[in-house]
Design a protein around this motif. Structure first.
Motif, PDB file in Angstrom:
ATOM      1  N   LYS A  69      -1.641  24.065 -19.803  1.00 54.02           N
ATOM      2  CA  LYS A  69      -1.306  25.342 -20.434  1.00 54.02           C
ATOM      3  C   LYS A  69       0.117  25.747 -20.077  1.00 54.02           C
ATOM      4  O   LYS A  69       0.594  25.439 -18.989  1.00 54.02           O
ATOM      5  N   PRO A  70       0.843  26.437 -20.984  1.00 54.26           N
ATOM      6  CA  PRO A  70       0.391  26.946 -22.285  1.00 54.26           C
ATOM      7  C   PRO A  70       0.669  26.007 -23.448  1.00 54.26           C
ATOM      8  O   PRO A  70       0.487  26.406 -24.602  1.00 54.26           O
ATOM      9  N   ASP A  71       1.110  24.784 -23.166  1.00 52.14           N
ATOM     10  CA  ASP A  71       1.533  23.900 -24.250  1.00 52.14           C
ATOM     11  C   ASP A  71       0.364  23.382 -25.100  1.00 52.14           C
ATOM     12  O   ASP A  71       0.570  22.992 -26.248  1.00 52.14           O
ATOM     13  N   TYR A  72      -0.827  23.361 -24.524  1.00 58.10           N
ATOM     14  CA  TYR A  72      -1.948  22.658 -25.146  1.00 58.10           C
ATOM     15  C   TYR A  72      -3.106  23.586 -25.477  1.00 58.10           C
ATOM     16  O   TYR A  72      -3.424  24.505 -24.712  1.00 58.10           O
ATOM     17  N   ALA A  73      -3.760  23.307 -26.619  1.00 59.47           N
ATOM     18  CA  ALA A  73      -5.096  23.834 -26.874  1.00 59.47           C
ATOM     19  C   ALA A  73      -6.066  22.951 -26.096  1.00 59.47           C
ATOM     20  O   ALA A  73      -5.917  21.727 -26.071  1.00 59.47           O
ATOM     21  N   THR A  74      -7.059  23.569 -25.465  1.00 55.51           N
ATOM     22  CA  THR A  74      -7.914  22.808 -24.550  1.00 55.51           C
ATOM     23  C   THR A  74      -9.385  23.075 -24.837  1.00 55.51           C
ATOM     24  O   THR A  74      -9.777  24.195 -25.171  1.00 55.51           O
ATOM     25  N   LEU A 117     -12.092  26.512 -25.159  1.00 56.22           N
ATOM     26  CA  LEU A 117     -13.411  26.370 -25.770  1.00 56.22           C
ATOM     27  C   LEU A 117     -14.307  25.573 -24.840  1.00 56.22           C
ATOM     28  O   LEU A 117     -13.897  24.562 -24.266  1.00 56.22           O
ATOM     29  N   PHE A 118     -15.533  26.041 -24.690  1.00 57.74           N
ATOM     30  CA  PHE A 118     -16.573  25.248 -24.034  1.00 57.74           C
ATOM     31  C   PHE A 118     -17.794  25.232 -24.931  1.00 57.74           C
ATOM     32  O   PHE A 118     -18.251  26.278 -25.407  1.00 57.74           O
ATOM     33  N   PHE A 119     -18.315  24.040 -25.169  1.00 58.93           N
ATOM     34  CA  PHE A 119     -19.571  23.889 -25.888  1.00 58.93           C
ATOM     35  C   PHE A 119     -20.375  22.827 -25.152  1.00 58.93           C
ATOM     36  O   PHE A 119     -19.974  21.655 -25.121  1.00 58.93           O
ATOM     37  N   GLY A 120     -21.470  23.237 -24.524  1.00 57.99           N
ATOM     38  CA  GLY A 120     -22.225  22.234 -23.799  1.00 57.99           C
ATOM     39  C   GLY A 120     -23.233  22.799 -22.835  1.00 57.99           C
ATOM     40  O   GLY A 120     -23.750  23.915 -23.021  1.00 57.99           O
ATOM     41  N   LEU A 121     -23.506  22.033 -21.779  1.00 63.82           N
ATOM     42  CA  LEU A 121     -24.555  22.330 -20.823  1.00 63.82           C
ATOM     43  C   LEU A 121     -23.960  22.734 -19.476  1.00 63.82           C
ATOM     44  O   LEU A 121     -22.901  22.223 -19.088  1.00 63.82           O
ATOM     45  N   PRO A 122     -24.640  23.580 -18.728  1.00 67.43           N
ATOM     46  CA  PRO A 122     -24.112  24.000 -17.434  1.00 67.43           C
ATOM     47  C   PRO A 122     -24.207  22.919 -16.371  1.00 67.43           C
ATOM     48  O   PRO A 122     -23.423  22.912 -15.415  1.00 67.43           O
ATOM     49  N   TYR A 123     -25.169  22.002 -16.524  1.00 69.54           N
ATOM     50  CA  TYR A 123     -25.390  20.951 -15.527  1.00 69.54           C
ATOM     51  C   TYR A 123     -26.128  19.803 -16.205  1.00 69.54           C
ATOM     52  O   TYR A 123     -26.211  19.764 -17.443  1.00 69.54           O
ATOM     53  N   VAL A 156     -22.662  30.020 -12.298  1.00 69.07           N
ATOM     54  CA  VAL A 156     -22.681  31.468 -12.077  1.00 69.07           C
ATOM     55  C   VAL A 156     -21.237  31.906 -11.835  1.00 69.07           C
ATOM     56  O   VAL A 156     -20.375  31.108 -11.441  1.00 69.07           O
ATOM     57  N   ALA A 157     -20.965  33.196 -12.072  1.00 65.37           N
ATOM     58  CA  ALA A 157     -19.624  33.728 -11.822  1.00 65.37           C
ATOM     59  C   ALA A 157     -19.293  33.585 -10.335  1.00 65.37           C
ATOM     60  O   ALA A 157     -20.178  33.699  -9.487  1.00 65.37           O
ATOM     61  N   PRO A 158     -18.042  33.318  -9.978  1.00 63.17           N
ATOM     62  CA  PRO A 158     -16.845  33.254 -10.833  1.00 63.17           C
ATOM     63  C   PRO A 158     -16.518  31.843 -11.320  1.00 63.17           C
ATOM     64  O   PRO A 158     -15.397  31.585 -11.742  1.00 63.17           O
ATOM     65  N   TYR A 159     -17.480  30.922 -11.269  1.00 62.89           N
ATOM     66  CA  TYR A 159     -17.222  29.516 -11.613  1.00 62.89           C
ATOM     67  C   TYR A 159     -17.622  29.187 -13.044  1.00 62.89           C
ATOM     68  O   TYR A 159     -17.451  28.053 -13.483  1.00 62.89           O
ATOM     69  N   TRP A 160     -18.127  30.148 -13.752  1.00 64.33           N
ATOM     70  CA  TRP A 160     -18.728  29.929 -15.068  1.00 64.33           C
ATOM     71  C   TRP A 160     -18.317  31.058 -15.992  1.00 64.33           C
ATOM     72  O   TRP A 160     -18.228  32.194 -15.556  1.00 64.33           O
ATOM     73  N   PRO A 161     -18.082  30.753 -17.255  1.00 58.04           N
ATOM     74  CA  PRO A 161     -18.096  29.443 -17.915  1.00 58.04           C
ATOM     75  C   PRO A 161     -16.794  28.678 -17.667  1.00 58.04           C
ATOM     76  O   PRO A 161     -15.873  29.209 -17.053  1.00 58.04           O
ATOM     77  N   PRO A 162     -16.670  27.444 -18.134  1.00 62.18           N
ATOM     78  CA  PRO A 162     -15.459  26.652 -17.894  1.00 62.18           C
ATOM     79  C   PRO A 162     -14.182  27.259 -18.458  1.00 62.18           C
ATOM     80  O   PRO A 162     -13.091  26.809 -18.096  1.00 62.18           O
ATOM     81  N   THR A 163     -14.306  28.263 -19.303  1.00 59.94           N
ATOM     82  CA  THR A 163     -13.102  28.940 -19.796  1.00 59.94           C
ATOM     83  C   THR A 163     -12.350  29.645 -18.674  1.00 59.94           C
ATOM     84  O   THR A 163     -11.188  30.010 -18.845  1.00 59.94           O
ATOM     85  N   VAL A 164     -12.984  29.826 -17.505  1.00 62.40           N
ATOM     86  CA  VAL A 164     -12.263  30.407 -16.365  1.00 62.40           C
ATOM     87  C   VAL A 164     -11.344  29.385 -15.715  1.00 62.40           C
ATOM     88  O   VAL A 164     -10.534  29.742 -14.854  1.00 62.40           O
ATOM     89  N   GLN A 165     -11.451  28.115 -16.115  1.00 64.47           N
ATOM     90  CA  GLN A 165     -10.640  27.050 -15.522  1.00 64.47           C
ATOM     91  C   GLN A 165      -9.737  26.385 -16.553  1.00 64.47           C
ATOM     92  O   GLN A 165      -9.465  25.192 -16.484  1.00 64.47           O
ATOM     93  N   GLY A 166      -9.249  27.166 -17.518  1.00 60.80           N
ATOM     94  CA  GLY A 166      -8.211  26.681 -18.418  1.00 60.80           C
ATOM     95  C   GLY A 166      -8.663  26.161 -19.760  1.00 60.80           C
ATOM     96  O   GLY A 166      -7.826  25.779 -20.586  1.00 60.80           O
ATOM     97  N   PHE A 167      -9.960  26.129 -20.024  1.00 66.27           N
ATOM     98  CA  PHE A 167     -10.448  25.639 -21.316  1.00 66.27           C
ATOM     99  C   PHE A 167     -10.551  26.789 -22.307  1.00 66.27           C
ATOM    100  O   PHE A 167     -11.192  27.809 -22.026  1.00 66.27           O
ATOM    101  N   ALA A 202     -18.609  29.000 -25.331  1.00 66.06           N
ATOM    102  CA  ALA A 202     -17.797  30.053 -24.725  1.00 66.06           C
ATOM    103  C   ALA A 202     -16.386  30.004 -25.266  1.00 66.06           C
ATOM    104  O   ALA A 202     -15.781  28.944 -25.373  1.00 66.06           O
ATOM    105  N   HIS A 203     -15.887  31.145 -25.643  1.00 68.60           N
ATOM    106  CA  HIS A 203     -14.479  31.358 -25.949  1.00 68.60           C
ATOM    107  C   HIS A 203     -14.041  32.487 -25.024  1.00 68.60           C
ATOM    108  O   HIS A 203     -14.693  33.524 -24.983  1.00 68.60           O
ATOM    109  N   ALA A 204     -12.983  32.288 -24.275  1.00 68.75           N
ATOM    110  CA  ALA A 204     -12.568  33.307 -23.314  1.00 68.75           C
ATOM    111  C   ALA A 204     -12.582  34.678 -23.976  1.00 68.75           C
ATOM    112  O   ALA A 204     -12.156  34.818 -25.116  1.00 68.75           O
ATOM    113  N   PRO A 205     -13.103  35.713 -23.290  1.00 68.69           N
ATOM    114  CA  PRO A 205     -13.524  35.682 -21.885  1.00 68.69           C
ATOM    115  C   PRO A 205     -15.024  35.562 -21.665  1.00 68.69           C
ATOM    116  O   PRO A 205     -15.455  35.543 -20.513  1.00 68.69           O
ATOM    117  N   GLY A 206     -15.860  35.482 -22.702  1.00 67.41           N
ATOM    118  CA  GLY A 206     -17.296  35.560 -22.485  1.00 67.41           C
ATOM    119  C   GLY A 206     -18.019  34.267 -22.765  1.00 67.41           C
ATOM    120  O   GLY A 206     -17.423  33.245 -23.104  1.00 67.41           O
TER     121      GLY A 206
END
Length: 426
Positions: free
Chosen positions: A105-110, A134-140, A121-132, A152-156
């Motif tokens: 970031k910020p050069d790339y869509a991720t 878009l997230f589409f998938g499973l927690p584990y 669980v917060a603050p580790y979830w969803p993966p949008t908190v770590q630079g993504f 997930a699309h930031a922030p929810g």
């Protein structure tokens, strides 16, 4: 430099598609010797790119391996080296860690499509908190419950309406990844497709059922191969094939099924190569010379520094354990590593150099066996014994002394990060 490489490099920043299979064995692809599983798309990818024979995951199970891959750091630094995150756990990848997505970031869509397994669980979830974005998938892992598909699309985070259809999960992941590529085809993008296949339980897609002599496992792997073929067709149709670096690898060795080839043991198996060494194929026309195979040492912690250099992004201001293997990928250059540490949970279980493998931790029945504590640490000459079958420490006292010294330095360097087993909830 290859013809056209300058034009390709200056036209746009390269897109990156990283496909991470789950529990795919070193010997499960045709280019790595598989005979019962047919992988024509991945075999073609190997012919058109580079195939690494001595690429390692940073752990022999998935949570720590994924932490290492995304941060460029041995997972013990992140507090995630011990075991895997369970559905009842409340830990995760520390927010202060810098992931590949954040580095780009910020050069790339991720986007991260597939399995996260780095905290649900917060603050580790969803993966949008770590630079993504878009997230589409499973927690584990998909053998854990309760289980749902999330988008997930930031922030929810929003639960998708449909139930998890295990038979169509790989197909869904590829299709969602293709939508992301279509949406972002005019700008640089980073797509990490963290597939659940071929992790147990195996539920083949009906379109692939009965097609493999390796039964359900083979059918699941062959569907992944078909998805890779669809990916390259999509990139070519969009005119961005030469602009896109594609990497395919696995998070660790095979579990109950699958092949570790000639390598000893499998997922979770102490310090043996069958749990750590993984397939690794990379392709970008005009930037990676085709048809190469390399035995140079690498590990998934190398991806962050390599992709930083590949895209012209600065490295994060943290201590990295990975190294830039860009020259290795482009033209088969040497490894930047003098050695690699193989952690089993929070212990240095083995050390790999170009020539030698030192093993000091294994399992026997229900016992986690620290071999070095019993004076039975082992040395293998991988040039003649890749299966780690004959201990040659008595023939090479100087090498054994060097390996023990390396292990002592690693213990001193990383021991302070160890946290021990987590307390179980409930």
């Amino acid at each position: 430099m290859l013809p056209g490489a300058v034009r390709a490099a200056t036209r746009r920043k390269p897109n990156i598609v990283l496909i991470l299979a789950d529990d795919l064995g070193w010997g499960d692809l045709g280019s790595y010797g598989a005979r019962l599983i047919r992988t024509p798309a991945l075999d073609r990818m190997a012919r058109e790119g580079i195939r690494l024979t001595d690429a390692y995951a940073s752990a022999n199970v998935c949570t720590p391996s994924r932490a290492g891959l995304l941060t460029g750091r041995y997972p013990i630094r992140t507090g995630l080296a011990y075991d895997v995150i369970r559905a009842s756990d409340t830990i995760g990848l520390p927010p202060g860690e810098v992931t590949i997505a954040e580095m780009l970031k910020p050069d790339y869509a991720t986007a991260l499509i597939g399995k996260w397994h780095l905290g649900h669980v917060a603050p580790y979830w969803p993966p949008t908190v770590q630079g993504f974005d878009l997230f589409f998938g499973l927690p584990y892992s998909h053998d854990m419950t309760p289980l749902s598909l999330y988008e997930a699309h930031a922030p929810g985070v929003e639960l998708t309406r449909e139930d998890v259809d295990f038979a169509r999960l790989t197909e869904r992941f590829f299709d969602r990844g293709f939508r992301f590529i279509e949406t972002n085809r005019a700008k640089p993008f980073f797509l990490m497709m963290a597939l659940t296949a071929p992790h147990y339980p195996l539920v083949p897609n009906p379109d692939h059922a009965g097609h493999s002599p390796a039964a359900a496992y083979g059918q699941v792997v062959e569907e992944v191969d078909a998805g890779v073929g669809r990916l390259f067709a999509r990139l070519a149709r969009l005119g961005i094939d030469r602009d896109t670096l594609v990497i395919v690898t696995s998070d660790n060795g095979p579990w109950f099924e699958g092949s570790s080839g000639p390598l000893r043991d499998r997922k979770g198996g102490g310090g043996w190569d069958g749990g750590f060494r993984v397939p690794f194929i990379a392709r970008q026309p005009g930037r990676i010379a085709p048809g190469r195979t390399s035995a140079a040492l690498s590990m998934n912690i190398d991806l962050l520094p390599t992709l930083a250099a590949w895209t012209g992004r600065p490295l994060p201001a943290v201590e990295l354990d990975g190294r830039d293997i860009g020259a290795l990928l482009r033209s088969g250059g040497p490894s930047p590593h003098e050695d690699l540490l193989l952690f089993d949970n929070e212990s240095v279980a083995a050390i790999r150099t170009a020539h030698w493998k030192y093993v000091r931790r294994s399992y026997y029945r229900t016992v986690d066996l620290p071999l070095s504590d019993h004076g039975y640490d082992l040395l293998f000459d991988l040039r003649v014994d890749p299966a780690e079958t004959y201990n040659v420490s008595s023939l090479h006292a100087d090498v054994m002394a060097d390996m023990r010294a390396r292990a002592a330095r690693a213990d001193a360097r990383f021991g302070a990060f160890a946290r021990g087993p987590r307390k179980k909830v409930g």
